[in-house]
Design an enzyme around this catalytic site. Structure first.
Site, mmCIF file in Angstrom:
data_model
loop_
_atom_site.group_PDB
_atom_site.id
_atom_site.type_symbol
_atom_site.label_atom_id
_atom_site.label_comp_id
_atom_site.label_asym_id
_atom_site.label_seq_id
_atom_site.Cartn_x
_atom_site.Cartn_y
_atom_site.Cartn_z
ATOM 1 N N ASN A 7 0.865 -1.139 -0.099
ATOM 2 C CA ASN A 7 0.003 0.035 0.077
ATOM 3 C C ASN A 7 0.845 1.232 -0.087
ATOM 4 O OD1 ASN A 7 -1.209 2.327 1.114
ATOM 5 N ND2 ASN A 7 -3.067 0.675 1.605
ATOM 6 N N HIS A 10 1.057 6.342 1.850
ATOM 7 C CA HIS A 10 1.727 6.927 2.586
ATOM 8 C C HIS A 10 2.751 7.881 1.763
ATOM 9 C CE1 HIS A 10 -0.023 6.198 6.110
ATOM 10 N NE2 HIS A 10 0.819 4.944 6.445
ATOM 11 N N ARG A 18 2.602 18.723 1.327
ATOM 12 C CA ARG A 18 3.252 20.248 0.613
ATOM 13 C C ARG A 18 2.461 20.628 -0.744
ATOM 14 N NH1 ARG A 18 8.560 22.186 2.183
ATOM 15 N NH2 ARG A 18 8.302 21.852 4.274
ATOM 16 N N HIS A 43 -5.708 3.740 -2.080
ATOM 17 C CA HIS A 43 -7.143 4.109 -1.310
ATOM 18 C C HIS A 43 -7.323 5.370 -2.129
ATOM 19 C CE1 HIS A 43 -10.070 4.287 2.153
ATOM 20 N NE2 HIS A 43 -10.430 4.785 0.888
ATOM 21 N N ARG A 45 -9.663 8.142 -1.619
ATOM 22 C CA ARG A 45 -10.596 8.501 -0.706
ATOM 23 C C ARG A 45 -11.562 9.471 -1.329
ATOM 24 N NH1 ARG A 45 -9.183 6.767 4.933
ATOM 25 N NH2 ARG A 45 -10.689 7.911 5.399
ATOM 26 N N ARG A 49 -7.356 12.977 0.150
ATOM 27 C CA ARG A 49 -6.227 13.279 0.865
ATOM 28 C C ARG A 49 -4.955 12.832 0.933
ATOM 29 N NH1 ARG A 49 -7.458 9.998 6.686
ATOM 30 N NH2 ARG A 49 -9.584 11.056 6.512
ATOM 31 N N GLU A 70 -8.460 0.461 -3.121
ATOM 32 C CA GLU A 70 -9.391 0.452 -2.098
ATOM 33 C C GLU A 70 -10.463 1.446 -2.203
ATOM 34 O OE1 GLU A 70 -7.234 1.140 1.587
ATOM 35 O OE2 GLU A 70 -5.780 -1.064 1.330
ATOM 36 N N THR A 100 -6.869 6.606 9.609
ATOM 37 C CA THR A 100 -6.928 5.468 8.647
ATOM 38 C C THR A 100 -8.260 4.855 8.567
ATOM 39 O OG1 THR A 100 -5.541 3.582 7.863
ATOM 40 C CG2 THR A 100 -5.452 3.935 10.304
ATOM 41 N N THR A 101 -8.373 3.706 7.822
ATOM 42 C CA THR A 101 -9.609 2.769 8.027
ATOM 43 C C THR A 101 -9.556 2.294 9.298
ATOM 44 O OG1 THR A 101 -9.137 2.385 5.475
ATOM 45 C CG2 THR A 101 -10.971 1.176 6.582
ATOM 46 N N GLU A 151 -10.889 -9.703 2.644
ATOM 47 C CA GLU A 151 -9.809 -9.108 3.408
ATOM 48 C C GLU A 151 -9.987 -9.087 4.734
ATOM 49 O OE1 GLU A 151 -7.367 -5.837 1.554
ATOM 50 O OE2 GLU A 151 -6.462 -5.538 3.777
ATOM 51 N N HIS A 191 -3.767 -4.471 7.736
ATOM 52 C CA HIS A 191 -3.889 -3.733 8.470
ATOM 53 C C HIS A 191 -3.285 -3.965 9.635
ATOM 54 C CE1 HIS A 191 -5.408 0.087 10.311
ATOM 55 N NE2 HIS A 191 -6.223 0.414 9.151
ATOM 56 N N GLY A 213 0.989 -1.421 4.381
ATOM 57 C CA GLY A 213 1.631 -0.140 3.976
ATOM 58 C C GLY A 213 2.401 0.663 4.914
ATOM 59 N N HIS A 214 1.888 0.796 6.279
ATOM 60 C CA HIS A 214 2.599 1.749 7.214
ATOM 61 C C HIS A 214 3.994 1.293 7.401
ATOM 62 C CE1 HIS A 214 2.897 4.866 10.268
ATOM 63 N NE2 HIS A 214 3.568 4.025 10.757
HETATM 64 N N1 PXP Z 1 -5.871 -3.244 3.905
HETATM 65 C C1 PXP Z 1 -6.913 -2.072 3.931
HETATM 66 C C2 PXP Z 1 -7.885 -2.555 3.651
HETATM 67 C C3 PXP Z 1 -6.550 -0.893 4.414
HETATM 68 O O1 PXP Z 1 -7.353 0.040 4.483
HETATM 69 C C4 PXP Z 1 -5.322 -0.649 4.986
HETATM 70 C C5 PXP Z 1 -4.620 0.876 5.221
HETATM 71 O O2 PXP Z 1 -4.988 1.854 4.223
HETATM 72 C C6 PXP Z 1 -4.178 -1.560 4.830
HETATM 73 C C7 PXP Z 1 -4.477 -2.778 4.345
HETATM 74 C C8 PXP Z 1 -2.749 -1.386 5.044
HETATM 75 O O3 PXP Z 1 -2.741 -0.802 6.329
HETATM 76 P P1 PXP Z 1 -1.173 -0.723 7.203
HETATM 77 O O4 PXP Z 1 -0.783 0.577 6.555
HETATM 78 O O5 PXP Z 1 -1.712 -0.392 8.677
HETATM 79 O O6 PXP Z 1 -0.293 -1.550 6.740
#
Ligand code: PXP
Length: 240
Positions: A7, A10, A18, A43, A45, A49, A70, A100-101, A151, A191, A213-214
């Site tokens: 993902n 970020h 910026r 995603h 949104r 954002r 997403e 976040t979600t 998921e 997540h 992602g994070h």
């Molecule tokens: N899966 C879904 C459906 C999500 O909404 C997110 C966050 O955008 C992730 C996975 C990834 O989560 P994380 O950034 O905590 O790894």
């Protein structure tokens, strides 16, 4: 082999801080692919954002692995998805105030709304996944809608204290995983997964795809994205 979806939201968040042109999530996707990503997840949104329409358009043309979009059950974004045609759409809940979600999609309580979105996407030829809490009622409702994948939200597992609490959450994910697969749907999860907690989730029977992602982007700031993805891919069981 468990597939790794990276993902890259970020990366776009830093750019939008910026309102400039860098860092570009399109570059990030290419580097993630070089690191062995099996998919790129973004995603789009409602409030735009981080990921912008332009990112989706270019990524559709440049990503060589699976492109997973997403999205909320929202008319406008569904229209965009049906035009751009990502390989996969993962339906998530969306609230403006959230960081976040925050939880899985509520299917039981808004089945008609989810059904309409699922139908539009499926008719357009998009593989549909629903992001759900590991809750058997929600999984049953997803199966009734005929979606192709679920998921599982791993946030509670990720937040649980190591030891009994975490083991209980893992057990809950395993039971939900069995329900997903016995209904004939593909099993995905994501997540809050990190280099430290991902392995037990990746080893759940029949796990097909993890979206992360994070943790990857956080590590990428230190060691570079390609390496960060390669290291995660090795943990989830690939051979990158
Ligand atoms: N899966 C879904 C459906 C999500 O909404 C997110 C966050 O955008 C992730 C996975 C990834 O989560 P994380 O950034 O905590 O790894």
């Amino acid at each position: 082999m468990v597939e790794l979806g990276v993902n890259i939201d970020h990366v776009a968040t830093v750019r939008q801080a910026r309102k400039t042109y860098e860092p570009d999530p399109v570059w990030a996707a290419a580097l993630a692919e070089l690191g062995g990503a099996d998919g790129i997840t973004i995603h789009l949104r409602e409030d735009r954002r981080h990921i912008l329409d332009r990112d989706l358009q270019i990524l559709k043309q440049t990503v060589c692995v699976k492109l997973n979009l997403e999205m909320a059950c929202d008319e406008e974004v569904t229209g965009i998805a049906c035009e751009v045609l990502p390989d996969q759409a993962t339906l998530v809940p969306e609230r403006r105030e959230e960081i976040t979600t925050e939880g899985g999609l509520e299917v039981v309580g808004q089945k008609d709304r989810v059904r309409r979105t699922v139908q539009r996407l499926r008719e357009a030829g998009v593989f549909v996944s629903l992001f759900l809490d590991p809750d058997l009622k929600q999984i049953e409702a997803a199966a009734e809608l005929g979606v192709s994948a679920v998921e599982l939200h791993t946030g509670q597992y990720a937040l649980a204290r190591p030891g009994k609490d975490q083991a209980d959450e893992l057990e809950c994910l395993k039971k939900a995983g069995i329900a997903v697969r016995s209904a004939g749907m593909a099993l995905h999860a994501g997540h809050g997964l990190t280099y430290r907690n991902v392995v037990p989730v990746a080893r759940i029977e029949g796990m097909h795809e993890l979206n992360i992602g994070h943790s990857i982007i956080a590590r990428a700031i230190m060691v570079g994205l390609e390496r960060a993805v390669r290291e995660m891919k090795q943990l989830v069981g690939g051979h990158a």
